[in-house]
Each structure stands twice: as C-alpha cells, then as structure tokens.
Design a protein around this motif. Structure first.
Motif, PDB file in Angstrom:
ATOM      1  N   ALA A 151       0.851  -1.195   0.000  1.00 39.42           N
ATOM      2  CA  ALA A 151       0.000   0.000   0.000  1.00 39.42           C
ATOM      3  C   ALA A 151       0.881   1.237   0.000  1.00 39.42           C
ATOM      4  N   VAL A 152       0.627   2.142  -0.917  1.00 39.66           N
ATOM      5  CA  VAL A 152       1.378   3.391  -1.014  1.00 39.66           C
ATOM      6  C   VAL A 152       0.475   4.528  -0.559  1.00 39.66           C
ATOM      7  N   LEU A 153       0.905   5.258   0.454  1.00 39.17           N
ATOM      8  CA  LEU A 153       0.131   6.391   0.964  1.00 39.17           C
ATOM      9  C   LEU A 153       0.610   7.678   0.304  1.00 39.17           C
ATOM     10  N   VAL A 154      -0.329   8.432  -0.229  1.00 35.46           N
ATOM     11  CA  VAL A 154      -0.021   9.711  -0.881  1.00 35.46           C
ATOM     12  C   VAL A 154      -0.686  10.816  -0.067  1.00 35.46           C
ATOM     13  N   PRO A 155       0.108  11.672   0.595  1.00 35.08           N
ATOM     14  CA  PRO A 155      -0.467  12.651   1.524  1.00 35.08           C
ATOM     15  C   PRO A 155      -0.979  13.898   0.829  1.00 35.08           C
ATOM     16  N   GLY A 156      -1.734  14.678   1.602  1.00 38.66           N
ATOM     17  CA  GLY A 156      -2.271  15.930   1.095  1.00 38.66           C
ATOM     18  C   GLY A 156      -1.480  17.125   1.573  1.00 38.66           C
ATOM     19  N   SER A 157      -2.149  18.249   1.657  1.00 40.50           N
ATOM     20  CA  SER A 157      -1.489  19.518   1.938  1.00 40.50           C
ATOM     21  C   SER A 157      -0.879  19.565   3.332  1.00 40.50           C
ATOM     22  N   ASP A 158       0.070  20.481   3.472  1.00 41.61           N
ATOM     23  CA  ASP A 158       0.746  20.740   4.746  1.00 41.61           C
ATOM     24  C   ASP A 158       1.484  19.528   5.302  1.00 41.61           C
ATOM     25  N   THR A 159       1.932  18.637   4.433  1.00 37.11           N
ATOM     26  CA  THR A 159       2.766  17.522   4.870  1.00 37.11           C
ATOM     27  C   THR A 159       4.204  17.833   4.477  1.00 37.11           C
ATOM     28  N   SER A 160       5.081  17.822   5.464  1.00 41.15           N
ATOM     29  CA  SER A 160       6.496  18.130   5.252  1.00 41.15           C
ATOM     30  C   SER A 160       7.284  17.376   6.307  1.00 41.15           C
ATOM     31  N   LEU A 161       8.593  17.549   6.323  1.00 44.72           N
ATOM     32  CA  LEU A 161       9.380  16.906   7.378  1.00 44.72           C
ATOM     33  C   LEU A 161       8.987  17.441   8.754  1.00 44.72           C
ATOM     34  N   ASP A 162       8.553  18.689   8.817  1.00 46.97           N
ATOM     35  CA  ASP A 162       8.163  19.269  10.100  1.00 46.97           C
ATOM     36  C   ASP A 162       6.880  18.665  10.649  1.00 46.97           C
ATOM     37  N   THR A 163       6.026  18.136   9.768  1.00 48.15           N
ATOM     38  CA  THR A 163       4.777  17.499  10.212  1.00 48.15           C
ATOM     39  C   THR A 163       4.800  15.995   9.933  1.00 48.15           C
ATOM     40  N   TYR A 164       5.991  15.464   9.656  1.00 44.70           N
ATOM     41  CA  TYR A 164       6.083  14.072   9.205  1.00 44.70           C
ATOM     42  C   TYR A 164       5.600  13.077  10.259  1.00 44.70           C
ATOM     43  N   ALA A 165       5.741  13.397  11.526  1.00 48.38           N
ATOM     44  CA  ALA A 165       5.319  12.472  12.584  1.00 48.38           C
ATOM     45  C   ALA A 165       3.850  12.098  12.415  1.00 48.38           C
ATOM     46  N   ARG A 166       3.034  13.061  12.026  1.00 53.17           N
ATOM     47  CA  ARG A 166       1.613  12.813  11.791  1.00 53.17           C
ATOM     48  C   ARG A 166       1.423  11.837  10.634  1.00 53.17           C
ATOM     49  N   PHE A 167       2.170  12.037   9.558  1.00 52.50           N
ATOM     50  CA  PHE A 167       2.075  11.161   8.385  1.00 52.50           C
ATOM     51  C   PHE A 167       2.561   9.752   8.734  1.00 52.50           C
ATOM     52  N   HIS A 168       3.631   9.659   9.502  1.00 51.81           N
ATOM     53  CA  HIS A 168       4.136   8.348   9.911  1.00 51.81           C
ATOM     54  C   HIS A 168       3.096   7.598  10.744  1.00 51.81           C
ATOM     55  N   ARG A 169       2.404   8.295  11.637  1.00 54.88           N
ATOM     56  CA  ARG A 169       1.372   7.630  12.441  1.00 54.88           C
ATOM     57  C   ARG A 169       0.289   7.037  11.559  1.00 54.88           C
ATOM     58  N   THR A 170      -0.034   7.734  10.483  1.00 56.45           N
ATOM     59  CA  THR A 170      -1.009   7.219   9.526  1.00 56.45           C
ATOM     60  C   THR A 170      -0.522   5.909   8.919  1.00 56.45           C
ATOM     61  N   ALA A 171       0.725   5.909   8.448  1.00 59.36           N
ATOM     62  CA  ALA A 171       1.292   4.713   7.828  1.00 59.36           C
ATOM     63  C   ALA A 171       1.403   3.569   8.828  1.00 59.36           C
ATOM     64  N   ALA A 172       1.818   3.891  10.047  1.00 58.65           N
ATOM     65  CA  ALA A 172       1.980   2.866  11.076  1.00 58.65           C
ATOM     66  C   ALA A 172       0.638   2.248  11.457  1.00 58.65           C
ATOM     67  N   ALA A 173      -0.409   3.072  11.527  1.00 59.82           N
ATOM     68  CA  ALA A 173      -1.737   2.554  11.852  1.00 59.82           C
ATOM     69  C   ALA A 173      -2.214   1.586  10.775  1.00 59.82           C
ATOM     70  N   LEU A 174      -1.983   1.932   9.514  1.00 55.25           N
ATOM     71  CA  LEU A 174      -2.376   1.029   8.431  1.00 55.25           C
ATOM     72  C   LEU A 174      -1.564  -0.259   8.472  1.00 55.25           C
ATOM     73  N   TYR A 175      -0.266  -0.137   8.666  1.00 49.07           N
ATOM     74  CA  TYR A 175       0.588  -1.330   8.686  1.00 49.07           C
ATOM     75  C   TYR A 175       0.187  -2.279   9.819  1.00 49.07           C
ATOM     76  N   GLN A 176      -0.112  -1.715  10.974  1.00 52.73           N
ATOM     77  CA  GLN A 176      -0.524  -2.543  12.104  1.00 52.73           C
ATOM     78  C   GLN A 176      -1.855  -3.234  11.813  1.00 52.73           C
ATOM     79  N   ASP A 177      -2.797  -2.511  11.216  1.00 55.24           N
ATOM     80  CA  ASP A 177      -4.089  -3.112  10.893  1.00 55.24           C
ATOM     81  C   ASP A 177      -3.928  -4.216   9.847  1.00 55.24           C
ATOM     82  N   LEU A 178      -3.087  -3.970   8.849  1.00 55.90           N
ATOM     83  CA  LEU A 178      -2.829  -4.991   7.835  1.00 55.90           C
ATOM     84  C   LEU A 178      -2.220  -6.243   8.471  1.00 55.90           C
ATOM     85  N   SER A 179      -1.294  -6.031   9.398  1.00 58.14           N
ATOM     86  CA  SER A 179      -0.630  -7.164  10.048  1.00 58.14           C
ATOM     87  C   SER A 179      -1.620  -8.034  10.803  1.00 58.14           C
ATOM     88  N   HIS A 180      -2.634  -7.410  11.399  1.00 57.37           N
ATOM     89  CA  HIS A 180      -3.642  -8.166  12.146  1.00 57.37           C
ATOM     90  C   HIS A 180      -4.580  -8.928  11.224  1.00 57.37           C
TER      91      HIS A 180
END
Length: 358
Positions: A151-180
């Motif tokens: 799964a490839v996540l493509v983010p929207g506006s205001d995503t940068s290295l400064d807000t990357y933690a938020r984007f990573h949480r999104t990816a991590a939540a999906l990965y964890q759900d997929l694993s289950h």
C-alpha cells in the motif's frame, strides 16, 4: 552574485476590531485556522463568521509566517543509483546517514524541531530522503522485498518533514491493521510517500493541479520502483488523501496499480472515474465530519490556470466504488479501530468483497 534576500520580519499578533461586536475578527479566526491546520486538527469558524474573510486572512498569516522562518540547511540527497533487490539494504543505509547529517545541520542551525524529525527518520528504512526546504522522504514499513501486498500512501497539503510524525502515524496505523488481518502466507508493506512538495492548506496552490502535475511523474516512478523491488505479481494499492487524490488522479494514466482509493478528496481533475484512464479499480470515501464536503466541486479557467478539481468523487456521477468511512473527520481516516481504516486495509489486501459500502 544577485541581490541579498530581503530581511523577514515576524508578523505581529492579529488585533480584534471592536466594530465586529461579539464576533471574532477574521484575522483572529485565521490565526486559529493556521494553527489547527499545522497541528492536523479540525477547524470550523465560530458562529456568525463566514469562511471567505477567514481564509483570506489565514492565507496572509501563513505566507508571512513562512517568510519569517529562514531556510534550514541540509545536505544534498545521497547520490544513489535506482535501488535493486540486491542493493536495497545499502540504499536504506545511505539515506539514514543523510538524514542523520541533516539532523546535525538543523541542530547547529538552531532548529531543534527539524533536527528531531530528521533524527527520527535516520532510524528508519528510507527509499529516499531530502532534508532541504520543506523536505521529502519515502519510508518503507515492512519487508518490501517479500511483500505481496503493498500500500502506497499519498499525503495531502501541509505535509512536510516538520509534520512528518503525523504522516508516519497514519502509515503505522495502516501497517498494524494490515498485520492483524493478513492471512498465513501473505506479507505486507506500507510505503509513506512524501515525494513531492505539498501545497499549504491555506494557499492558492491548493486550488490548482500545479503541484499535482509536478508530482505525478515522481509517483509513477515510485510505482515502477515498487514493482522492481517487490515479488513478481505483488498487488499494489494507492491510498490518496485530500490533495493527494489530485496527485493520484493526475498520475493515474499508465499506473500499474490494482486499486486507487480517494479519501477526503476535493476532486481529481477528472469528471469521472473513467476519465482517470486507468485499469485500477477506483474507490472513494468521505467521513460525515469531513469539512472537505463544503468545498465546491467545480473546475473553472482563471487567467492562466484552472481552479478547482471537478466532480465529487463520492457522487454517483463520478462512478467510483464508494465505501463507508462512518464519522471520520478530515484527519481521521486512519484512526485505529475505525471503519475507514478497516476498509482501507481490506482494499489494500485485495479483500474487496468485504469492503462495507457507503
């Protein structure tokens, strides 16, 4: 040698105009809007306040705030050939080293927030990293070399290295759900692709396809790279959030993916799913608490550009497979335990018969 850049001044706090009585001044509301957007929170104007003046003032504040912050120094990206199955570990290592160097430079520059963001990325698997300016990064969660569902996540506006933690949480939540949900013998990977310069939520660039047109060739290149690295026949899905759905719409023709999911989408620039010219199955969802429902779904020529993105992807006229996102707000589609996340995981796994329809 050119002229020296003008000296930026720090914008002053907005003042309240007493003539508005009990209603908050547009600039006060705008400052609240800018803060909410940058923190990934929901924003609604207070009672009695129209959107127009608030957005205009917010755009001004956002521009002034950006001008007041000097560019953060960072090294040029590591010069690497396209990764192969044999070289992927060394690619990860080179990009981690580059992120670590960027962290040291940001710290020396006096920006601990960016330094911390870079330092965190320096401990992860990165297909690409560029710490310059707003920054870009392509992070892999899972074992891409053995994943038959990607799964490839493509983010929207205001995503940068400064807000990357938020984007990573999104990816991590999906990965964890997929694993289950993964059945025995199936392996998954999630790619968080911050591979383009996203527009600001409160900006003129967020209303046109310009940034998406620039991003589309890069997204196509990433998908080709995924097929080179993942096992033959791997199933690839694009999950495209907000302005990211505009990127996916512009990249769609020729993309070798199985599914494209548009979530919280303002439109794609196409009038219908068929107008995306892709063999991929097109999905769409919007939560009942997502403010993007109030964005006009129009497309019109204005001077030398086109403003707006056309048909609403969750409308019958667009023709996508609409799935349930329940009460998700604009930032809530990947909330653990949510209906929307469950459906996105099912789409990513190819379990399309189990997707609950909206």
């Amino acid at each position: 040698m050119g002229q020296a850049p003008p000296t930026a001044t720090t914008p002053q706090p907005p003042t309240v105009n007493a003539s508005h009585g009990s209603h908050p001044h547009p600039t006060a509301e705008a400052a609240r809007a800018v803060r909410a957007v940058r923190l990934g929170k929901r924003f609604r104007p207070k009672a009695g306040r129209r959107w127009g003046p608030v957005l205009l003032a917010a755009a001004t504040i956002a521009a002034l705030t950006a001008a007041a912050h000097p560019r953060i120094p960072a090294p040029a990206p590591a010069r690497l050939p396209a990764p192969t199955r044999a070289t992927l570990p060394s690619v990860y290592e080179a990009n981690r080293a580059n992120a670590a160097q960027a962290a040291r430079m940001a710290a020396a520059h006096g920006d601990p927030h960016r330094a911390a963001a870079d330092r965190t990325l320096a401990a992860r698997n990165l297909l690409a990293f560029d710490g310059r300016g707003p920054g870009q990064a392509t992070e892999v969660l899972g074992d891409l070399l053995h994943a038959d569902r990607v799964a490839v996540l493509v983010p929207g506006s205001d995503t940068s290295l400064d807000t990357y933690a938020r984007f990573h949480r999104t990816a991590a939540a999906l990965y964890q759900d997929l694993s289950h949900r993964t059945r025995p013998g199936t392996r998954t990977a999630v790619i968080a692709w911050l591979g383009y310069r996203t527009p600001g939520t409160v900006s003129t660039t967020v209303t046109t396809t310009t940034r998406a047109d620039q991003a589309a060739p890069r997204l196509r290149a990433l998908v080709r790279q995924v097929h080179t690295l993942a096992p033959t026949g791997a199933r690839v899905s694009l999950l495209c959030h907000s302005y990211g759905s505009v990127v996916c719409g512009r990249a769609a023709p020729g993309l070798d993916v199985d599914d494209i999911a548009l979530i919280g989408s303002p439109g794609t620039g196409a009038d219908s799913a068929a107008g995306l010219h892709t063999r991929a199955r097109i999905w769409a969802a919007r939560g009942s608490d997502d403010w993007v429902a109030h964005v006009p779904h129009v497309r019109a020529g204005l001077l030398f550009t086109t403003v707006g993105f056309g048909t609403d992807p969750v409308s019958r006229a667009f023709g996508a497979h609409v799935f349930d996102a329940a009460g998700a707000d604009h930032s809530g589609y990947f909330t653990p335990g949510s209906v929307s996340l469950a459906n996105l995981a099912r789409i990513s796994l190819g379990e399309t018969s189990e997707v609950t329809r909206g």
